[in-house]
Design a protein around this motif. Structure first.
Motif, PDB file in Angstrom:
ATOM      1  N   VAL A   1       0.832  -1.156   0.025  1.00 58.53           N
ATOM      2  CA  VAL A   1      -0.002   0.067  -0.025  1.00 58.53           C
ATOM      3  C   VAL A   1       0.924   1.183  -0.099  1.00 58.53           C
ATOM      4  O   VAL A   1       1.963   1.262   0.311  1.00 58.53           O
ATOM      5  CB  VAL A   1      -0.811  -0.015   1.397  1.00 58.53           C
ATOM      6  N   ILE A   2       0.373   2.288  -0.781  1.00 56.52           N
ATOM      7  CA  ILE A   2       1.167   3.657  -0.696  1.00 56.52           C
ATOM      8  C   ILE A   2       0.274   4.445   0.237  1.00 56.52           C
ATOM      9  O   ILE A   2      -1.020   4.721   0.110  1.00 56.52           O
ATOM     10  CB  ILE A   2       1.171   4.132  -2.139  1.00 56.52           C
ATOM     11  N   HIS A   3       0.977   5.341   1.004  1.00 55.41           N
ATOM     12  CA  HIS A   3       0.281   6.307   1.994  1.00 55.41           C
ATOM     13  C   HIS A   3       1.249   7.582   1.971  1.00 55.41           C
ATOM     14  O   HIS A   3       2.136   7.816   2.363  1.00 55.41           O
ATOM     15  CB  HIS A   3       0.300   5.447   3.481  1.00 55.41           C
ATOM     16  N   ALA A   4       0.324   8.648   1.312  1.00 61.46           N
ATOM     17  CA  ALA A   4       1.100   9.840   1.158  1.00 61.46           C
ATOM     18  C   ALA A   4       0.224  10.878   2.116  1.00 61.46           C
ATOM     19  O   ALA A   4      -0.860  11.263   2.285  1.00 61.46           O
ATOM     20  CB  ALA A   4       0.776  10.433  -0.334  1.00 61.46           C
ATOM     21  N   HIS A   5       1.283  11.534   2.757  1.00 61.12           N
ATOM     22  CA  HIS A   5       1.070  12.700   3.983  1.00 61.12           C
ATOM     23  C   HIS A   5       0.895  13.993   3.090  1.00 61.12           C
ATOM     24  O   HIS A   5       2.190  14.605   2.918  1.00 61.12           O
ATOM     25  CB  HIS A   5       1.804  12.651   5.063  1.00 61.12           C
ATOM     26  N   ASP A   6      -0.366  14.760   3.116  1.00 63.49           N
ATOM     27  CA  ASP A   6      -0.567  15.964   2.826  1.00 63.49           C
ATOM     28  C   ASP A   6       0.101  16.533   1.328  1.00 63.49           C
ATOM     29  O   ASP A   6       0.668  15.760   0.708  1.00 63.49           O
ATOM     30  CB  ASP A   6       0.353  16.741   3.610  1.00 63.49           C
ATOM     31  N   TRP A   7      -0.522  17.431   0.721  1.00 63.48           N
ATOM     32  CA  TRP A   7      -0.387  17.801  -0.693  1.00 63.48           C
ATOM     33  C   TRP A   7       1.092  17.926  -1.201  1.00 63.48           C
ATOM     34  O   TRP A   7       1.356  17.337  -2.402  1.00 63.48           O
ATOM     35  CB  TRP A   7      -1.100  19.127  -0.814  1.00 63.48           C
ATOM     36  N   LEU A   8       2.010  18.114  -0.364  1.00 66.94           N
ATOM     37  CA  LEU A   8       3.514  17.951  -1.324  1.00 66.94           C
ATOM     38  C   LEU A   8       3.756  16.408  -1.426  1.00 66.94           C
ATOM     39  O   LEU A   8       4.692  16.373  -2.275  1.00 66.94           O
ATOM     40  CB  LEU A   8       4.224  18.440   0.061  1.00 66.94           C
ATOM     41  N   SER A   9       3.304  15.669  -0.867  1.00 68.97           N
ATOM     42  CA  SER A   9       3.542  14.291  -1.101  1.00 68.97           C
ATOM     43  C   SER A   9       2.522  13.491  -2.116  1.00 68.97           C
ATOM     44  O   SER A   9       2.936  12.555  -2.657  1.00 68.97           O
ATOM     45  CB  SER A   9       3.713  13.148   0.127  1.00 68.97           C
ATOM     46  N   PHE A  10       1.354  14.357  -2.184  1.00 67.76           N
ATOM     47  CA  PHE A  10       0.422  13.574  -3.272  1.00 67.76           C
ATOM     48  C   PHE A  10       0.771  13.369  -4.478  1.00 67.76           C
ATOM     49  O   PHE A  10       0.659  12.125  -4.987  1.00 67.76           O
ATOM     50  CB  PHE A  10      -0.701  14.493  -3.299  1.00 67.76           C
ATOM     51  N   PRO A  11       1.793  14.289  -5.376  1.00 69.47           N
ATOM     52  CA  PRO A  11       2.323  13.679  -6.536  1.00 69.47           C
ATOM     53  C   PRO A  11       3.239  12.474  -6.709  1.00 69.47           C
ATOM     54  O   PRO A  11       3.036  11.688  -7.454  1.00 69.47           O
ATOM     55  CB  PRO A  11       2.832  14.958  -7.229  1.00 69.47           C
TER      56      PRO A  11
END
Length: 405
Positions: free
Chosen positions: A121-131
């Motif tokens: 699973v991929i888990h990205a925290h907040d907008w800076l990491s969304f891309p």
């Protein structure tokens, strides 16, 4: 996991939340690799950390040796602030000249990381990491969860949004398999402002690890002297930005001092409104009643909490807010705005609207003048907060993981 900061290299609550959740997931038996955009010094050894800039040369993205580069990679900078920080920093820095440029380069390295790492699973925290999360999903085909700790509508404090950041946030949430919001307050914003289906969003409140706040160190001597002289201490902790309501804190302080003279106000934090706050304090003739400590972390921050009689969080829009939990564990009563996610899980806290500085001052005076109220909030708040731990947040995240994996 993709994130932008990690303690002790953090400029706010985002890094604290990432560390707390990652440790709790490890305790639950999961394997976690936390990916940061740049190489840092010693980070928390319990969590495996992958540094994105280790991949930069392989991708042809740099021309100099990459090691402990001075870079303004902070999650709360605006694009213009990032550019200014870059102009005053190292000219040889391999990082992009704009914040958005660095976010997109982080996404490019995420593709390489996704090819090399094994994960479910991929888990990205907040907008800076969304891309970065979206690119890792594209390369691996694995499910993506994006974790919203704050939105542009929170950071702007009602003054508008950066369209470029908003577009990144919305694209990340639309491209994710699931979205985690830190409060129902945040979920409502995601539904109303970003048109994200409510069934796609899971609310996972933040937690806190009590063990991080149990080691006494010593109250700063200046504050010790004030307390010894019989003065009261009211505390503000956080980024000094429009979102956190520092101007309302100053207005509240002026009204408190009209009725009670033996009160000092301690401001622990930094941000783009810091000098504006200092000027407002001076203009109101309260310079001798304010102490600006700058950004504090760890035991220094804990000791300031312990020295305070009251912690006030007058945030204009606060997705969650870990600082009231920190204050409670350190035995400090809390007064928070009604516009905060932490209020959803805190029963033993005073509340008022951020703009109602008359009521804010009334409640602050009640705590400072009535010891029974102070002690009741102190004891009940601490007991309640002990049950709000990161293990519960991790359990809810695991349910989300299972639903997509």
């Amino acid at each position: 996991m993709f994130g932008w900061e990690f303690p002790p290299y953090n400029s706010g609550g985002l890094g604290v939340a990432c560390l707390g959740l990652a440790r709790a997931l490890l305790r639950a038996g999961l394997e976690v690799s936390f990916v940061l955009p740049k190489r840092l010094g010693a980070v928390n050894s319990a969590v495996r950390v992958v540094f994105g800039d280790d991949y930069y040369r392989e991708l042809g993205l740099d021309t100099i040796t990459l090691h402990e580069v001075d870079s303004p990679l902070y999650p709360y900078l605006t694009s213009s602030e990032y550019e200014a920080a870059g102009r005053s920093g190292l000219k040889t820095s391999p990082y992009a000249k704009t914040l958005i440029g660095e976010v997109l380069r982080y996404a490019m390295t995420a593709a390489k990381v996704a090819r090399d790492e094994e994960f479910d699973v991929i888990h990205a925290h907040d907008w800076l990491s969304f891309p970065a999360g979206l690119e890792a999903k594209r390369i691996s085909g694995k499910p993506l969860i994006v974790h919203v700790h704050a939105t542009e509508f929170d950071r702007g404090g009602g003054t508008g949004v950066n369209q470029e950041v908003y577009d990144i946030e919305r694209k990340g949430m639309e491209g994710a398999d699931k979205v985690i919001a830190v409060s129902h307050h945040t979920k409502d914003i995601l539904v109303s402002r970003y048109s994200i289906p409510p069934e796609k969003i899971s609310v996972v409140h933040n937690g806190i690890d009590e063990a991080d706040y149990l080691v006494p160190h010593g109250t700063p001597s200046e504050i010790q002297a004030l307390r010894a002289a019989g003065n009261k201490i009211v505390l503000f902790v956080g980024r000094i930005t429009i979102q956190k309501g520092p101007d309302y804190f100053v207005k509240m302080a002026r009204k408190v001092l009209e009725y009670k003279k033996d009160v000092y106000f301690v401001v622990a934090g930094s941000g783009d409104m810091e000098w504006r706050m200092v000027e407002a304090v001076a203009a109101a003739g309260m310079s001798d009643r304010f102490i600006f400590t700058g950004f504090l972390r760890g035991e220094e921050l804990n000791e300031v909490y312990r020295a305070a009689d009251l912690y006030v969080m007058p945030s204009v829009s606060e997705p969650f807010g870990i600082t009231p939990l920190e204050a409670n564990l350190n035995g400090t009563p809390v007064l928070i705005s009604k516009q905060t996610g932490a209020g959803e899980i805190l029963s033993h806290a005073l509340r008022c609207d951020f703009w109602d500085t008359d009521e804010m001052a009334n409640q602050a005076l009640a705590v400072l003048e009535h010891r029974s109220l102070h002690d009741t909030l102190r004891e009940n708040g601490r007991a309640e907060t002990r049950s709000i731990d990161w293990n519960k947040a991790a359990e809810k995240c695991i349910i989300v993981y299972d639903s997509v994996a």
